[in-house]
Design an enzyme around this catalytic site. Structure first.
Site, mmCIF file in Angstrom:
data_model
loop_
_atom_site.group_PDB
_atom_site.id
_atom_site.type_symbol
_atom_site.label_atom_id
_atom_site.label_comp_id
_atom_site.label_asym_id
_atom_site.label_seq_id
_atom_site.Cartn_x
_atom_site.Cartn_y
_atom_site.Cartn_z
ATOM 1 N N SER A 132 43.031 35.285 34.083
ATOM 2 C CA SER A 132 44.683 35.535 33.599
ATOM 3 C C SER A 132 45.428 35.790 34.848
ATOM 4 C CB SER A 132 44.613 36.906 32.554
ATOM 5 O OG SER A 132 43.678 36.801 31.779
ATOM 6 N N ILE A 157 35.012 25.619 34.772
ATOM 7 C CA ILE A 157 35.801 24.593 34.963
ATOM 8 C C ILE A 157 35.194 23.667 34.071
ATOM 9 C CG2 ILE A 157 37.053 22.775 36.478
ATOM 10 C CD1 ILE A 157 37.703 25.782 37.058
ATOM 11 N N ILE A 338 31.219 32.008 2.732
ATOM 12 C CA ILE A 338 31.198 31.242 1.409
ATOM 13 C C ILE A 338 29.569 30.615 1.377
ATOM 14 C CG2 ILE A 338 31.772 28.971 0.476
ATOM 15 C CD1 ILE A 338 34.658 29.817 1.203
ATOM 16 N N GLU A 364 42.929 28.797 28.548
ATOM 17 C CA GLU A 364 44.372 28.419 28.437
ATOM 18 C C GLU A 364 45.238 29.472 27.830
ATOM 19 O OE1 GLU A 364 45.481 24.231 27.802
ATOM 20 O OE2 GLU A 364 43.557 23.617 27.966
ATOM 21 N N THR A 366 44.702 33.788 27.214
ATOM 22 C CA THR A 366 43.845 34.630 26.340
ATOM 23 C C THR A 366 44.801 34.753 25.209
ATOM 24 O OG1 THR A 366 44.391 36.748 27.315
ATOM 25 C CG2 THR A 366 42.221 35.672 27.900
HETATM 26 C C1 LIG Z 1 34.181 27.915 27.991
HETATM 27 C C2 LIG Z 1 35.464 28.097 29.032
HETATM 28 C C3 LIG Z 1 36.111 26.771 29.780
HETATM 29 C C4 LIG Z 1 37.238 27.046 30.736
HETATM 30 N N1 LIG Z 1 37.765 26.087 31.188
HETATM 31 C C5 LIG Z 1 38.750 26.238 32.243
HETATM 32 C C6 LIG Z 1 39.165 25.035 32.992
HETATM 33 O O1 LIG Z 1 38.806 23.937 32.762
HETATM 34 N N2 LIG Z 1 40.010 25.324 33.934
HETATM 35 C C7 LIG Z 1 40.284 26.674 34.549
HETATM 36 O O2 LIG Z 1 40.941 26.596 35.411
HETATM 37 N N3 LIG Z 1 39.784 27.553 33.775
HETATM 38 C C8 LIG Z 1 38.964 27.353 32.612
HETATM 39 N N4 LIG Z 1 38.657 28.622 31.965
HETATM 40 C C9 LIG Z 1 38.873 29.841 32.520
HETATM 41 C C10 LIG Z 1 39.798 30.569 31.304
HETATM 42 O O3 LIG Z 1 41.225 30.204 31.476
HETATM 43 C C11 LIG Z 1 39.765 32.127 31.741
HETATM 44 O O4 LIG Z 1 38.513 32.304 31.419
HETATM 45 C C12 LIG Z 1 40.917 32.776 30.968
HETATM 46 O O5 LIG Z 1 42.001 32.546 31.441
HETATM 47 C C13 LIG Z 1 40.654 34.419 31.034
HETATM 48 O O6 LIG Z 1 40.446 34.613 32.462
HETATM 49 P P1 LIG Z 1 39.118 35.685 32.668
HETATM 50 O O7 LIG Z 1 38.042 35.148 31.930
HETATM 51 O O8 LIG Z 1 39.132 35.929 33.930
HETATM 52 O O9 LIG Z 1 39.578 37.216 32.036
HETATM 53 P P2 LIG Z 1 40.479 38.514 32.277
HETATM 54 O O10 LIG Z 1 41.738 37.839 33.002
HETATM 55 O O11 LIG Z 1 39.511 39.110 33.199
HETATM 56 O O12 LIG Z 1 40.881 39.039 30.944
HETATM 57 C C14 LIG Z 1 39.763 39.994 30.507
HETATM 58 C C15 LIG Z 1 40.638 40.638 29.323
HETATM 59 O O13 LIG Z 1 41.655 41.295 29.718
HETATM 60 C C16 LIG Z 1 42.857 40.883 29.077
HETATM 61 N N5 LIG Z 1 43.980 40.797 30.025
HETATM 62 C C17 LIG Z 1 43.907 40.249 31.286
HETATM 63 N N6 LIG Z 1 45.278 40.292 31.810
HETATM 64 C C18 LIG Z 1 45.947 40.733 30.859
HETATM 65 C C19 LIG Z 1 47.318 41.007 30.955
HETATM 66 N N7 LIG Z 1 48.488 40.954 31.793
HETATM 67 N N8 LIG Z 1 47.877 41.873 29.344
HETATM 68 C C20 LIG Z 1 46.950 41.936 28.637
HETATM 69 N N9 LIG Z 1 45.426 41.727 28.412
HETATM 70 C C21 LIG Z 1 45.157 41.048 29.652
HETATM 71 C C22 LIG Z 1 42.449 39.386 28.408
HETATM 72 O O14 LIG Z 1 43.272 39.107 27.383
HETATM 73 C C23 LIG Z 1 40.978 39.614 28.311
HETATM 74 O O15 LIG Z 1 40.909 40.135 27.039
HETATM 75 C C24 LIG Z 1 37.502 28.174 31.087
HETATM 76 C C25 LIG Z 1 36.978 29.289 30.524
HETATM 77 C C26 LIG Z 1 35.819 29.110 29.612
HETATM 78 C C27 LIG Z 1 35.039 30.590 28.833
#
Ligand SMILES: Cc1cc2nc3c(=O)[nH]c(=O)nc-3n(C[C@H](O)[C@H](O)[C@H](O)COP(=O)(O)OP(=O)(O)OC[C@H]3O[C@@H](n4cnc5c(N)ncnc54)[C@H](O)[C@@H]3O)c2cc1C
Length: 381
Positions: A132, A157, A338, A364, A366
């Site tokens: 994020s 990715i 169901i 894209e 959360t």
């Molecule tokens: C299967 C899969 C495919 C993906 N594909 C791609 C891709 O093609 N390219 C790419 O670049 N990325 C990709 N991602 C990455 C994805 O975009 C990130 O996992 C996502 O943005 C969340 O980041 P994080 O996992 O580090 O969670 P974190 O940012 O660590 O978040 C953990 C928790 O904290 C919460 N949180 C964090 N910041 C805040 C805030 N400011 N306010 C409130 N709550 C917050 C989040 O909502 C979440 O519940 C993919 C992820 C998965 C699982």
């Protein structure tokens, strides 16, 4: 606002729907089971123009409007959530980066094969410590003569291990926060130092490889920079904005699949001497499921409409993606309910829909981050 689909949009829907029923649905369980990238299906989709739906024909695309693209992605995701991610990451993210921010030569060289589907694209933004929090990224790109030297790593990715073109974000000025991020076209087969460390074992979204990448003194010529140095953060936000409309489409598609399967089951399964669909509680579940799907689809088209009109659609795309993601998980959950005990087994696809839907709430943006975005847009007036 006109809610009716145009004749062309209906044609697109029918064409993709037929393809999905004939080619994707019969192999969706196998894709889920093997977790292999479905190259043959991707090649077939390329022939139908489904790997470059929103791009102009001059760059090898199908030249469809954003409504049609979303309709196409809804249908593909109805067949397979993993395939939905393959197409969305390839098109809305990697392809869009080139279309929106590439110069003419970059478009011709890198976008055209993506839009034609002969190359696969990936979008590498996230890192272990920067999901994020994008500006926390640690990957760097240092200028050395007429080249950039990229070092660092990316996580999660989509398509990352199968892509021929990867748009990579890196810091060209590590002291400048989000203004120091730039984006580059990386070509794994040509560029030494591109390393696929791992592909994730995931809950769902099978068939779309989710890769951990490492860049070890990876050198790219300076003409692989997209736009200007420091543009990367804004490019990423703009790209994710459009991408959210298609992740909404993925949510609607998976929810539809879950609903349609549950509705069929409700007419076939008998308890107490009657189909379970005759029980009011099951009818109400189906009613709620369909209502949520219709509402999510409208939010998706509303955001697409604003994008096409060139209006600010940040809030609309976030709302469409947020709502469609949450209802697809809720609808898939009711789909399992169901089915009773059968829904909890691999005998029915109900559990696959649930696993595939969950991802929408994470990538894209959360759901928590999207609520922040929507709230900020509301308060900005
Ligand atoms: C299967 C899969 C495919 C993906 N594909 C791609 C891709 O093609 N390219 C790419 O670049 N990325 C990709 N991602 C990455 C994805 O975009 C990130 O996992 C996502 O943005 C969340 O980041 P994080 O996992 O580090 O969670 P974190 O940012 O660590 O978040 C953990 C928790 O904290 C919460 N949180 C964090 N910041 C805040 C805030 N400011 N306010 C409130 N709550 C917050 C989040 O909502 C979440 O519940 C993919 C992820 C998965 C699982």
């Amino acid at each position: 606002m006109d809610f009716a689909l145009s004749a062309e949009q209906q044609q697109i829907r029918d064409m993709v729907s037929e393809f999905v029923d004939e080619e994707v649905v019969p192999v969706a369980d196998e894709i889920d089971h093997t977790d292999e990238f479905p190259r043959d299906l991707v090649d077939e989709m390329a022939e139908l123009g489904l790997m470059g739906m929103p791009f102009p024909e001059e760059y090898g695309g199908a030249g469809l409007d954003y409504h049609s693209y979303a309709i196409g992605l809804e249908e593909i995701s109805r067949g397979s959530g993993g395939l939905g991610t393959v197409v969305a990451a390839h098109t809305s993210l990697a392809g869009n980066m080139l279309y929106e921010f590439g110069d003419e030569s970059q478009k011709e060289t890198y976008l055209t094969p993506l839009a034609e589907g002969s190359d696969i694209g990936a979008f590498a933004l996230s890192e272990a410590g920067a999901g994020s929090d994008v500006p926390a990224m640690e990957t760097t790109a240092e200028k050395d003569g007429d080249e950039y030297v990229i070092n660092g790593g990316k996580l999660w990715i989509s398509n990352g291990s199968v892509a021929e073109t990867v748009t990579v974000f890196a810091k060209t000025d590590p002291e400048a926060g989000n203004k120091g991020i730039s984006s580059f076209v990386v070509r794994p087969e040509e560029d030494d130092g591109f390393i696929v460390e791992n592909t994730e074992e995931k809950l769902g979204d099978k068939g779309c490889p989710t890769a951990e990448l490492r860049f070890d003194d990876l050198r790219v010529p300076e003409d692989r920079l997209l736009g200007a140095e420091g543009d990367g953060f804004v490019q990423a936000l703009k790209t994710l904005n459009g991408g959210r409309i298609t992740i909404a489409a993925r949510g609607v598609g998976i929810a539809r699949a879950a609903f349609e399967e549950a509705r069929e089951y409700a007419t076939e399964r008998e308890q107490f001497g009657q189909p379970i669909g005759e029980f009011q509680s099951i009818k109400h579940k189906l009613a709620d499921m369909d209502t949520k799907i219709q509402a999510a689809r409208m939010l998706m088209h509303n955001a697409a409409d604003k994008k096409i009109r060139g209006e600010n659609y940040i809030k609309d795309a976030a709302q469409a993606k947020l709502y469609a993601s949450e209802i697809s998980r809720e609808v898939a959950n009711e789909g399992i309910q169901i089915h009773g005990g059968y829904g909890y087994t691999k005998d029915f696809a109900a559990e696959r829909f649930y696993r595939d839907a969950k991802l929408n709430e994470i990538y894209e943006g959360t759901s928590e981050v999207l609520r922040n975005t929507i709230g900020e847009q509301l308060l900005e007036g």
